[in-house]
Design a protein around this motif. Structure first.
Motif: not given
Length: 195
Positions: A94, A101, A103-104, A106-107
């Protein structure tokens, strides 16, 4: 080769002249051919595996890539938790400075199993088993759960402890040459506050 990495020492050199001291640079002064099989964050202590030969590095790295290495960590987290659980979320970087880092969509999928080892007055000691090996996985997952690791300078309150309470306790796998079961265990964590 297996070492018990101390907290506060980089696994490998970082960027800049002030970040050249590391486990690998110290050990390569004694044995030049050593290579890191995996890495631990600077503030994480515990079991670190190195290879002496290129064929050992290839085989051990393939075990990690195929998720055939069981990893066990010990951590103190802020607040009270009970029982056990599994955290599954896709993690992505992020921010770069400091590297963070979370949650995303695209992760890459990250899976962490946790279980309570002991309850303390303001924290909980956990056993952690990462099923994937994403950067900052344990730290990001526990912070998103609302229970950051005690002393975590990025995801929690670094002022609460002298060091981050995350310790790589054990690795287990089938030896890449002999196929014998190997279990590497670090001494218990030496955190500055007792749980």
């Amino acid at each position: 080769m297996v070492v018990d990495k101390p907290a506060g020492l980089l696994t490998q050199p970082g960027l800049g002249p002030d970040q050249q001291d590391s486990v690998i640079t110290r050990l390569q002064c004694q044995e030049q051919g050593l290579r890191l099989v995996h890495r631990l964050d600077r503030d994480t202590s515990g079991v670190l595996l190195l290879a002496r030969r290129a064929d050992a590095l290839r085989r051990l790295s393939s075990l990690f890539a195929a998720r055939r290495v069981n990893k066990l960590y010990q951590a103190d987290v802020e607040g009270g938790l009970e029982g056990r659980g599994c955290i599954a979320s896709p993690l992505a970087r992020l921010s770069r400075q400091p590297p963070r880092y979370g949650s995303h969509p695209d992760g890459r999928l990250a899976l962490t199993i946790w279980r309570v080892r002991a309850a303390c007055s303001n924290s909980t000691r956990l056993w952690l088993r990462p099923l994937t090996g994403r950067s900052h996985q344990l730290r990001a997952h526990l912070a998103e759960l609302g229970h950051p690791i005690v002393g975590d300078p990025i995801y929690g309150d670094a002022g609460r402890a002298r060091r981050m309470h995350l310790h790589a306790r054990a690795l287990s796998f089938r030896h890449p040459f002999t196929k014998q079961r190997v279990r590497l265990i670090a001494p218990d964590a030496r955190f500055d506050t007792a749980c």
